[in-house]
Each structure stands twice: as C-alpha cells, then as structure tokens.
Design a protein around this motif. Structure first.
Motif, short mmCIF file in Angstrom:
data_model
loop_
_atom_site.label_atom_id
_atom_site.label_comp_id
_atom_site.label_asym_id
_atom_site.label_seq_id
_atom_site.Cartn_x
_atom_site.Cartn_y
_atom_site.Cartn_z
N ARG A 79 0.83 -1.21 0.00
CA ARG A 79 0.00 0.00 0.00
C ARG A 79 0.86 1.26 0.00
N TYR A 80 1.92 1.21 0.82
CA TYR A 80 2.81 2.37 0.92
C TYR A 80 3.49 2.65 -0.42
N LEU A 81 4.09 1.60 -0.99
CA LEU A 81 4.84 1.81 -2.23
C LEU A 81 3.94 2.20 -3.40
N LYS B 50 0.33 13.71 8.03
CA LYS B 50 1.54 13.29 7.33
C LYS B 50 2.49 12.62 8.32
N CYS B 51 3.14 11.57 7.86
CA CYS B 51 4.13 10.87 8.68
C CYS B 51 5.30 11.82 8.94
N GLU B 52 5.71 11.88 10.19
CA GLU B 52 6.81 12.79 10.55
C GLU B 52 8.15 12.37 9.94
N LYS B 53 8.25 11.10 9.59
CA LYS B 53 9.52 10.61 9.04
C LYS B 53 9.60 10.73 7.52
N CYS B 54 8.53 10.31 6.85
CA CYS B 54 8.64 10.23 5.39
C CYS B 54 7.70 11.19 4.65
N GLY B 55 6.79 11.81 5.37
CA GLY B 55 5.89 12.76 4.73
C GLY B 55 4.72 12.13 4.00
N ILE C 210 3.69 8.54 13.02
CA ILE C 210 4.57 7.77 12.13
C ILE C 210 3.72 6.76 11.36
N CYS C 211 3.96 6.65 10.07
CA CYS C 211 3.15 5.72 9.26
C CYS C 211 3.57 4.27 9.53
N SER C 212 2.69 3.33 9.14
CA SER C 212 2.95 1.91 9.41
C SER C 212 4.22 1.44 8.72
N PHE C 213 4.47 1.94 7.52
CA PHE C 213 5.67 1.52 6.77
C PHE C 213 6.93 1.92 7.54
N CYS C 214 6.98 3.16 8.00
CA CYS C 214 8.15 3.62 8.75
C CYS C 214 8.31 2.84 10.05
N LYS C 215 7.17 2.50 10.68
CA LYS C 215 7.25 1.71 11.91
C LYS C 215 7.86 0.34 11.63
ZN ZN Z 1 6.44 7.19 7.07
#
Ligand code: ZN
Ligand code: SF4
Length: 315
Positions: free
Chosen positions: A140-142, A276-281, A288-293
């Motif tokens: 989903r993220y990609l 927005k995810c604080e890491k990847c936007g 933080i989004c699930s992908f970054c987690k």
């Molecule tokens: Zn993220």
C-alpha cells in the motif's frame, strides 16, 4: 469453474456463452463498474498493480482494451517483494505482459530500493505481524508513493467479487465495522497525499477472471505465494461463499452490491483524520506511518538501510 471447452459461464447473464460473447460480457461488466462508480475521468493516468496472477492480468488487459473508449492511460506497476523462488517469477511475467501490450511500466525491487526483502522482514519477531500483514503495509505504501511520484490519478487493483464478499463476512464475524465501512469499489484520493483507489473487477466473479485470461490465451502465474495461508477463517469463508453461490446464484453479487449501496453509507463518518508521517511525509493516521514503523522496528535486527528510495529504473 463452469468453463467447458470453448464455452464460458457468464454469471450475470446466467448462461453459458461462446468465447467472443464472453470477452464482450466481461469487458462490459468492467466498463459498467467503472462508469457506475465514476472511477476515471477522461485523460486519467491509471496505475495498475500487477502480481502476475489471473486477476491482475485480467484487469490489465481489460483496462488496456477499454483505454481508448474511456480516454485513460494505463501504466503497469509491479513490486518485487523479494520472496524467494516467487517474486522473480512475478516480475518476469508482469514484464512480459507490459512489453506485449506496449505499456509504460515500473518494476520496483524492495531489496534494491530499501535494502530489505519481505523474506527478511518476516523474520523480525518484534513486528508481531503475519507475513501478509507486513506485505500489505509495504504494498500500500509503495503503490501510493510511486503513484504520487508518477503523477497518476488512480491506482487500480484486481480485487474481484469473491474477494469483496469474503472481506465482508470476515469483517462482520470479527466486528470490524470500521474496515467494512471502507469497502467500496472506489475510494477518492486526498489531495497530494493519497491517490484514489479503484477496483474495476468488484463485480466480476473469480471464475470469470480466470475464464477471461484463458479466453485470451494469456500466460499467468498459477503458483501461489509461499506465505499464502493454507487454512484459517478466510479460506473457510471463501469455500462457504462458493457453496452458497452454487446453490443460490447471484448471492455473492447481491451481498456485495447491498453492502456497498445500502449498508456502507450508514457506517460512514467513523474514519479518522489523515495527517503526514513525521519521518517520510507520506499519509498517516498517527505521527509515524505503518511503513516507517515496520522499517524502524526491523532496522536494528537486520542492519541499517536507506529509508528513501534509491534511483529506480523503467518508465
Ligand atoms: Zn512514514
Ligand atoms: Fe503478500 Fe501474503 Fe499475497 Fe504473499 S500471499 S503476496 S505475502 S499478501
């Protein structure tokens, strides 16, 4: 599967038809679904997620065949997740069809881009998630990230009527009304953050997508992903629904149609806000989004890797 020789079963017509009639019927069903849910505007760039299986290939070919009439541009996307003895085959068969159809396409390799494969992620116990759950987060993220980079308007996936019916019963059994409320063949995008998602096969039965790829003589991947569960509630529901459809034709169609039209509108309003995810936007319901987690939890276990994509290829 009610295909006999060169004749095919068209569920909504409740009859067996020849090859040409079946191909027309199938594409007409897809076109009507697209029109009914206003999935694509003319001029839309549609990213089709292809896994090499019958459903995504049926979608790819049906949309390519309808592209001129609908005024859309079809672009293929395949993610090589790095599943040993499987993902390579997925990428190969997808590329074969993209080239055959003369489409623009992108094949993303998770290991090359992010330094980690799905096989490796499944070994990280701290994630406490089954492989398909991790896989879903990654895909989903990609899809969304790449779609934004390519400036596409809609991401189309090959979920069929049986998939949707199974999801409905699973959500009900588990009381997951918030999941059920999201079940719709078309989910609009959120400006610049989340790309719209469409399921143009939402009203085609699974055996019809198989008939379509066979009628068109397409090569497709019959091998199942090694992580696909071989038992469990989801599979039992699927079997029970097939049994029901055999004895009471159109039950699955009515189930999905009634949930989408009558029940889901009553469940709306339960969705959480999107930030927005604080890491990847990228879009996220939390900080933080699930992908970054997933990446953060796996990093200490598997060594460091870059969280931003390296240079990619095709298109
Ligand atoms: Zn993220
Ligand atoms: Fe991913 Fe599970 Fe599908 Fe395999 S079966 S591709 S792990 S979602």
């Amino acid at each position: 599967m009610k295909e006999v020789g060169d004749v095919y079963y068209a569920h909504r017509m409740r009859k067996i038809v020849g090859k040409e009639d079946f191909l027309r019927y199938f594409e007409r069903t897809v076109r009507r679904t697209i029109e009914k849910f206003k999935m694509f505007n003319r001029g839309a760039k549609v990213l089709v997620a292809v896994s090499g299986g019958k459903d995504s290939l049926a979608l790819l070919y049906a949309l390519t065949s309808l592209a001129e009439e609908l005024g859309i541009k079809v672009i293929g996307l395949t993610i090589n997740l790095g599943i040993k003895r499987y993902s390579g085959k997925v990428a190969k068969i997808a590329e074969y069809h993209y080239k055959r159809l003369g489409l623009d396409y992108l094949i993303i390799d998770l290991k090359e881009e992010y330094g980690v494969s799905l096989d490796e992620l499944t070994k990280v116990r701290e994630l406490r998630r089954p492989p398909c759950s991790i896989c879903g987060i990654v895909k989903r993220y990609l899809m969304n990230k790449i779609g934004l980079e390519l400036g596409v308007n809609v991401i189309a996936t090959g979920h069929n009527l049986n998939d949707l019916a199974q999801f409905i019963i699973f959500s009900l059994i588990n009381g997951r009304l918030e999941d059920l409320s999201k079940l719709t063949p078309y989910v609009p995008g959120v400006g610049g953050l989340l790309i719209a998602k469409a399921k143009p096969l939402a009203f085609t039965y699974e055996d019809e997508t198989l008939s379509y790829v066979k009628a068109k003589g397409l090569k497709y991947l019959t091998e199942k992903c090694p992580y696909k569960p071989k038992k469990g509630l989801q599979l039992y529901i699927r079997g029970a629904l097939n049994y029901l459809e055999e004895r009471e034709p159109s039950s699955l169609y009515n189930l999905v149609n009634n949930v989408v039209r009558k029940i889901n509108p009553l469940l709306k309003g339960k969705e959480e806000g999107l930030g927005k995810c604080e890491k990847c936007g990228m879009p996220s319901k939390g900080k933080i989004c699930s992908f970054c987690k997933v990446m953060e939890l796996s990093k200490p276990k598997l060594g460091l890797w870059s969280q931003s994509r390296k240079n990619s290829s095709p298109i």
